[in-house]
Write an enzyme that holds these catalytic residues in place. Structure first.
Site, PDB file in Angstrom:
ATOM      1  N   CYS A  95       6.677 -10.545   2.400  1.00 35.04           N
ATOM      2  CA  CYS A  95       7.811  -9.620   2.471  1.00 35.04           C
ATOM      3  C   CYS A  95       8.171  -9.167   3.878  1.00 35.04           C
ATOM      4  O   CYS A  95       9.287  -9.395   4.326  1.00 35.04           O
ATOM      5  CB  CYS A  95       7.515  -8.408   1.602  1.00 35.04           C
TER       6      CYS A  95
HETATM    7  C1  UGA Z   1       5.393  -4.694   1.568  1.00 34.09           C
HETATM    8  C2  UGA Z   1       5.849  -3.213   1.509  1.00 34.09           C
HETATM    9  O1  UGA Z   1       4.781  -2.376   1.928  1.00 34.09           O
HETATM   10  C3  UGA Z   1       6.257  -2.820   0.085  1.00 34.09           C
HETATM   11  O2  UGA Z   1       6.749  -1.493   0.059  1.00 34.09           O
HETATM   12  C4  UGA Z   1       7.346  -3.794  -0.391  1.00 34.09           C
HETATM   13  O3  UGA Z   1       7.765  -3.500  -1.730  1.00 34.09           O
HETATM   14  C5  UGA Z   1       6.817  -5.214  -0.325  1.00 34.09           C
HETATM   15  O4  UGA Z   1       6.449  -5.518   1.044  1.00 34.09           O
HETATM   16  C6  UGA Z   1       7.894  -6.137  -0.795  1.00 34.09           C
HETATM   17  O5  UGA Z   1       8.959  -6.182  -0.172  1.00 34.09           O
HETATM   18  O6  UGA Z   1       7.756  -6.745  -1.868  1.00 34.09           O
HETATM   19  P1  UGA Z   1       3.149  -6.018   0.967  1.00 34.09           P
HETATM   20  O7  UGA Z   1       3.797  -7.203   1.604  1.00 34.09           O
HETATM   21  O8  UGA Z   1       2.511  -6.173  -0.366  1.00 34.09           O
HETATM   22  O9  UGA Z   1       4.225  -4.816   0.785  1.00 34.09           O
HETATM   23  O10 UGA Z   1       2.033  -5.513   1.951  1.00 34.09           O
HETATM   24  P2  UGA Z   1       1.816  -4.294   2.947  1.00 34.09           P
HETATM   25  O11 UGA Z   1       0.819  -3.376   2.386  1.00 34.09           O
HETATM   26  O12 UGA Z   1       3.112  -3.718   3.381  1.00 34.09           O
HETATM   27  O13 UGA Z   1       1.138  -5.061   4.186  1.00 34.09           O
HETATM   28  C7  UGA Z   1       1.865  -6.034   4.919  1.00 34.09           C
HETATM   29  C8  UGA Z   1       1.101  -6.474   6.127  1.00 34.09           C
HETATM   30  O14 UGA Z   1       1.064  -5.441   7.095  1.00 34.09           O
HETATM   31  C9  UGA Z   1      -0.357  -6.867   5.874  1.00 34.09           C
HETATM   32  O15 UGA Z   1      -0.641  -8.057   6.580  1.00 34.09           O
HETATM   33  C10 UGA Z   1      -1.158  -5.709   6.448  1.00 34.09           C
HETATM   34  O16 UGA Z   1      -2.424  -6.089   6.912  1.00 34.09           O
HETATM   35  C11 UGA Z   1      -0.262  -5.291   7.584  1.00 34.09           C
HETATM   36  N1  UGA Z   1      -0.459  -3.873   7.999  1.00 34.09           N
HETATM   37  C12 UGA Z   1      -0.144  -2.867   7.154  1.00 34.09           C
HETATM   38  C13 UGA Z   1      -0.943  -3.610   9.269  1.00 34.09           C
HETATM   39  O17 UGA Z   1      -1.238  -4.532  10.066  1.00 34.09           O
HETATM   40  N2  UGA Z   1      -1.096  -2.303   9.655  1.00 34.09           N
HETATM   41  C14 UGA Z   1      -0.772  -1.273   8.825  1.00 34.09           C
HETATM   42  O18 UGA Z   1      -0.912  -0.092   9.247  1.00 34.09           O
HETATM   43  C15 UGA Z   1      -0.294  -1.551   7.551  1.00 34.09           C
END
Ligand code: UGA
Length: 461
Positions: free
Chosen positions: A278
């Protein structure tokens, strides 16, 4: 007719990915009758056999209870699913095309199928798009496909809404049941009211429901995901600066920054960069969309550039500790783009593994959920079956996903198994003092005297 008799009770969901199936089981768990339709015979069989077709915490159990309660069943025939229900949620994927724009093929073919099914319906039907689509898609090609296939007129003969989804993989069910807000984009008031009534009934009071135009709702999804991506790239950029200043730790800095209520502490974890299906895809798509509207979106471009550089930076930190990488063993702990999923899409681990393999290192990877990387270019990866096997004889270990079991490792676990105990903490799960005192330890965003970060920057920038 009373309000209750008028209330929507039967829902069809087109698409059974994370969004579709989570929506389906959550409605079913609250007593709605749900038909989940998918074109995959395998998925229909799996769901009706009370199992989730992919890994997501709690989903297996939720599918089982929903099927057993009789409130959910899976159906191959979309038309049947639409015909037997009052509202249809369209949740099919919008994959990335080679040029960074989104592929609408599945959304359009689902809209055509729904349109054809509408011709067989005598009562008002509401179509709700949940798939992530750029502004103008629902009013443009989706409406056109529905109207053409049905011969009906949106707003007059059937309802049309956009209802973006904000769930995260790994916490899909909780996020679906308890969202921070609900966004309804409405083609017309009647459609919006119909969906608002359904969702107020589902969520009860306490969750804000915002109503707006279709285009604003489509944009909310992109604006939210790109803001999250930007927060992460901001934290990673701060990390790169912090690494140049001995005594500074980006996690302390972000804790100090995040407690400002205007900022908030979430999504400020510096690390290996954001991956998944995403944030990278949506940031690229919004960039492309903005370009098509004549705006170059420099902030979004920078967000992507910082993210790309971050995974390479992690690989460079490892190479800097290895010296000559040829023949040396690197242990990767974690492959999935985040914990609690086996999803490898756009995972930073892939960039890291590719760089290290390219440099001639021997790379072993252990992930509790990912058993192997099947895409080309990773044939050289080795997959030991435990953490200790992965660490055995390694010259460097990189933490790439913050799985709970990795957090429990101690300096001794590395010292006892590795040939030369050197750890790169790219997910900030270890205490830099505890580890730094016992072994070679580099962590993203921790300032150090070593010239490692500078070398890596020159290589990268
Ligand atoms: C993301 C959004 O958080 C959701 O709200 C959204 O609905 C979803 O995309 C979507 O569009 O379907 P997701 O892809 O499941 O959700 O994962 P996240 O929890 O957002 O993490 C994404 C990436 O960011 C991961 O690789 C995680 O490790 C990284 N991340 C996250 C960081 O490097 N630092 C952070 O502080 C948070």
């Amino acid at each position: 007719m009373t309000a209750h008799e008028n209330a929507v009770q039967r829902i069809s969901i087109v698409g059974t990915g994370y969004v579709g199936l989570s929506t389906a089981v959550c409605f079913a768990s609250r007593g709605y009758d749900v038909i989940a339709s998918t074109r995959s015979e395998d998925k229909v069989r799996t769901i009706n056999a009370k199992r989730a077709p992919f890994y997501e915490p709690g989903l297996d159990e939720a599918v089982r209870t929903s099927i057993e309660s009789g409130h959910l069943h899976a159906e191959i025939n979309r038309s049947e699913a639409v015909r037997q229900t009052e509202v249809t949620f369209l949740t099919v994927g919008t994959p990335e095309k080679a040029d960074g724009t989104i592929d609408l093929r599945y959304v359009i073919s689902a809209s055509e199928d729904i349109g054809r099914a509408l011709t067989r319906k005598k009562t008002y039907h509401l179509v709700v798009v949940k798939s992530t689509v750029t502004p103008g898609t629902v009013r443009g090609p989706v409406k056109a496909a529905l109207e053409e296939a049905s011969g009906l007129v949106a707003g007059r003969d059937f309802g049309l809404c956009m209802n973006p989804e904000f769930l995260r993989q790994g916490s899909a069910i909780r996020d679906t049941l308890y969202p921070d807000r609900v966004v309804i984009g409405e083609y017309d008031k009647r459609s919006g009211q119909r969906l608002a009534d359904l969702l107020e009934g589902f969520y009860g009071s306490g969750i804000p429901i915002l109503r707006m135009s279709l285009e604003s709702a489509e944009m909310v999804k992109y604006a939210s995901n790109t803001f999250l991506a930007m927060k992460i790239s901001y934290a990673n950029e701060m990390a790169r600066i912090c690494e140049r200043v001995p005594g500074v730790d980006v996690s302390k800095v972000m804790a100090g920054v995040g407690l400002d209520e205007r900022i908030n502490p979430k999504f400020l974890n510096a690390g290996a960069g954001f991956g998944g299906s995403c944030l990278p895809k949506d940031t690229k798509a919004l960039c492309k969309f903005a370009e098509a509207q004549g705006y170059s979106a420099p902030l979004l471009r920078a967000t992507l550039a910082v993210n790309q550089a971050q995974a390479s930076h992690v690989a460079q930190l490892a190479l800097a500790t290895l010296g000559e990488p040829r023949g040396k063993k690197v242990a990767l702990l974690g492959l999935s783009f985040k914990p609690d999923t086996d999803d490898l899409r756009e995972a930073p681990s892939l960039t890291v593994a590719r760089t290290l393999l390219g440099a001639g290192a021997r790379v072993s990877a252990f992930d509790p959920a990912v058993k192997q990387v099947s895409q080309p270019g990773f044939e050289g990866l080795d997959y030991p079956s435990s953490i200790s096997e992965c660490l055995a004889g390694a010259h460097c270990c990189i933490i790439l996903t913050e799985w709970e079991q990795f957090k429990r490792l101690t300096p001794d676990d590395f010292i006892q198994s590795m040939a030369t105990p050197a750890v790169i903490d790219a997910r900030r799960i270890f205490d830099p003092h505890e580890f730094g005192n016992r072994l070679t330890f580099l962590a993203v965003g921790v300032g150090r005297e070593l010239d490692v970060c500078r070398t890596s920057v020159r290589d990268n920038d």
